[in-house]
Write an enzyme that holds these catalytic residues in place. Structure first.
Site, PDB file in Angstrom:
ATOM      1  N   ASP A  10       0.873  -1.180   0.000  1.00 10.92           N
ATOM      2  CA  ASP A  10       0.000   0.000   0.000  1.00 10.92           C
ATOM      3  C   ASP A  10       0.908   1.228   0.000  1.00 10.92           C
ATOM      4  OD1 ASP A  10      -2.410   1.577   0.304  1.00 10.92           O
ATOM      5  OD2 ASP A  10      -1.860   1.874   2.399  1.00 10.92           O
ATOM      6  N   SER A  11       0.283   2.399  -0.153  1.00 10.09           N
ATOM      7  CA  SER A  11       1.055   3.643  -0.140  1.00 10.09           C
ATOM      8  C   SER A  11       1.429   4.057   1.280  1.00 10.09           C
ATOM      9  CB  SER A  11       0.221   4.758  -0.770  1.00 10.09           C
ATOM     10  OG  SER A  11      -0.936   4.971   0.017  1.00 10.09           O
ATOM     11  N   CYS A  73      -4.762  -1.546  -1.607  1.00 11.69           N
ATOM     12  CA  CYS A  73      -4.946  -0.129  -1.903  1.00 11.69           C
ATOM     13  C   CYS A  73      -5.979  -0.030  -3.022  1.00 11.69           C
ATOM     14  CB  CYS A  73      -3.612   0.450  -2.361  1.00 11.69           C
ATOM     15  SG  CYS A  73      -3.733   2.110  -3.000  1.00 11.69           S
ATOM     16  N   GLU A 151      -1.290   9.303   7.438  1.00 19.17           N
ATOM     17  CA  GLU A 151       0.117   8.920   7.320  1.00 19.17           C
ATOM     18  C   GLU A 151       0.993   9.622   8.367  1.00 19.17           C
ATOM     19  OE1 GLU A 151       2.055   6.693   5.606  1.00 19.17           O
ATOM     20  OE2 GLU A 151       0.120   5.799   5.177  1.00 19.17           O
ATOM     21  N   CYS A 183     -11.059   3.548   0.601  1.00 13.36           N
ATOM     22  CA  CYS A 183      -9.607   3.717   0.717  1.00 13.36           C
ATOM     23  C   CYS A 183      -9.196   2.990   1.979  1.00 13.36           C
ATOM     24  CB  CYS A 183      -9.273   5.213   0.818  1.00 13.36           C
ATOM     25  SG  CYS A 183      -7.552   5.553   1.279  1.00 13.36           S
ATOM     26  N   HIS A 185      -6.926   3.425   4.014  1.00 13.94           N
ATOM     27  CA  HIS A 185      -6.533   4.265   5.155  1.00 13.94           C
ATOM     28  C   HIS A 185      -7.736   4.644   6.037  1.00 13.94           C
ATOM     29  CE1 HIS A 185      -2.772   4.830   2.925  1.00 13.94           C
ATOM     30  NE2 HIS A 185      -2.264   5.435   3.987  1.00 13.94           N
TER      31      HIS A 185
HETATM   32  N1  DGL Z   1      -4.751   3.365   0.776  1.00 14.16           N
HETATM   33  C1  DGL Z   1      -4.950   3.758  -0.533  1.00 14.16           C
HETATM   34  C2  DGL Z   1      -6.288   3.442  -1.116  1.00 14.16           C
HETATM   35  O1  DGL Z   1      -6.906   2.506  -0.659  1.00 14.16           O
HETATM   36  C3  DGL Z   1      -4.145   4.850  -1.135  1.00 14.16           C
HETATM   37  C4  DGL Z   1      -4.391   6.207  -0.653  1.00 14.16           C
HETATM   38  C5  DGL Z   1      -3.412   7.160  -1.270  1.00 14.16           C
HETATM   39  O2  DGL Z   1      -2.222   6.875  -1.240  1.00 14.16           O
HETATM   40  O3  DGL Z   1      -3.844   8.190  -1.794  1.00 14.16           O
HETATM   41  O4  DGL Z   1      -6.735   4.065  -2.026  1.00 14.16           O
END
Ligand code: DGL
Length: 256
Positions: A10-11, A73, A151, A183, A185
Site C-alpha cells: 500500500d502507499s 490499496c 500517514e 480507501c 486508510h
Molecule cells: N490506501 C490507498 C487506497 O486505498 C491509497 C491512498 C493514497 O495513497 O492516496 O486508495
C-alpha cells in the site's frame, strides 16, 4: 511454494487494516508487508505513475519470494490490477470500494462513497457502479487531505473532524444510509466517523472480504500453508513513525 509468504503493499499504513484481517483469518501464513510511504499519497497521481509504482512494488515482493500479492490499496487496484495480472503469472487479490453490498442493502436508495480521486476516476470504479448500482444514487467524494493526516499518525481531532464534515455533510444531508470506505486508510477513522455520522448510516469497508478472497485463492491454487505459525516482516521506504504506531511497536520494521 506453500511455505512462501503472502505479499501486501500500500502507499503507507492503509494496508495494515487488510493485513490485520488476513492475519486473523489465515494464521498459518507468513506475510511480507511493504509500506511504500515514500510515494504516498497515490490518490492524486497520474494513472501511468500509479501503474509504474504498482509494478515496482509487485516486483519487489516477488523478488522477496512472495507466492500471492494483495494490492491493499483501492487506488492501485482500480488503476492497475488488470495490467498486473497480465504481466505477472501469480495470483492477485485487490480491493475496490464495496458498492455492490451497499447497493443491495440501501433503503433510501442513496449510498455515499469516500475514496481517492484516482479511485473515483478509474474505469474499474465506474464500470462497477454501472453494473451494480445503476438503480440507486451514488454520492461520491474524494477524501482530499485525509491520507496525508493518517500517514502522519493523526486519526482523530479537530483537523480530521473538519475534513470529514467538509467531505461528508452533503451526503448526510441527502440521506445516504450506507457510507462505503473506498480507501484502506479510512478504517483508521471509524471511531471518529461513528461519532460524527448519524446512527442511521452504516459504514462499509472491505477488509474481511479481501481476507476471504485471499483464502479462497490460496485454496484454489493449492498454495495454502497448513502447518506453520505465521511470521510477519514489515518494510517501508519513507518515515517510520506511523507504521510503528499502528503496529503498537510490537514488530521490527526495516527501511529499504
Ligand atoms: N490506501 C490507498 C487506497 O486505498 C491509497 C491512498 C493514497 O495513497 O492516496 O486508495
Amino acid at each position: 511454494m506453500n511455505n512462501s509468504p503472502i505479499g501486501i503493499f500500500d502507499s503507507g499504513i492503509g494496508g495494515i487494516t487488510i493485513f490485520n484481517s488476513i492475519k486473523k483469518l489465515l494464521p498459518n501464513e507468513d506475510i511480507i508487508y511493504f509500506s511504500d510511504n515514500l510515494n504516498s499519497p497515490y490518490g492524486n497521481k497520474p494513472i501511468e505513475t500509479i501503474k509504474k509504482i504498482s509494478f515496482n512494488n509487485t516486483q519487489w515482493l516477488l523478488d522477496n519470494g512472495c507466492k500471492l500479492i494483495v494490492v491493499a490499496c483501492n487506488t492501485a487496484t482500480t488503476n492497475s490490477i488488470s495490467d498486473l495480472r497480465n504481466k505477472f503469472n501469480i495470483p492477485f487479490v485487490g480491493i475496490e470500494p464495496a458498492i455492490k453490498p451497499a447497493a443491495m442493502k440501501t433503503k433510501t436508495g442513496k449510498i455515499g462513497v469516500l475514496a481517492t480521486k484516482g479511485t473515483l476516476s478509474s474505469d474499474l470504479f465506474n464500470t462497477t457502479s454501472i453494473d451494480y448500482a445503476s438503480n440507486i444514487e451514488i454520492l461520491e467524494k474524494n477524501g482530499d487531505g485525509l491520507v496525508e493526516l493518517i500517514e502522519n499518525g493523526i486519526f482523530e481531532g479537530i483537523e480530521i473532524e473538519n475534513l470529514l464534515h467538509k467531505h461528508l455533510d452533503f451526503m448526510i444531508n441527502k440521506k445516504i444510509d450506507h457510507l462505503v470506505l473506498g480507501c484502506t486508510h479510512y478504517p483508521f477513522l471509524i471511531k471518529v466517523l461513528s461519532e460524527l455520522l448519524p446512527s442511521s448510516i452504516k459504514i462499509i469497508d472491505s477488509g474481511e472480504a479481501v481476507a476471504k478472497q485471499t483464502k479462497s485463492l490460496l485454496i484454489n491454487n493449492k498454495i495454502e500453508n497448513k502447518s506453520n505459525q505465521g511470521k510477519y516482516s514489515f518494510y517501508y521506504n519513507g518515515d517510520s513513525a506511523s507504521l510503528n504506531k499502528v503496529l503498537n511497536h510490537k514488530f521490527e520494521i526495516k527501511r529499504i
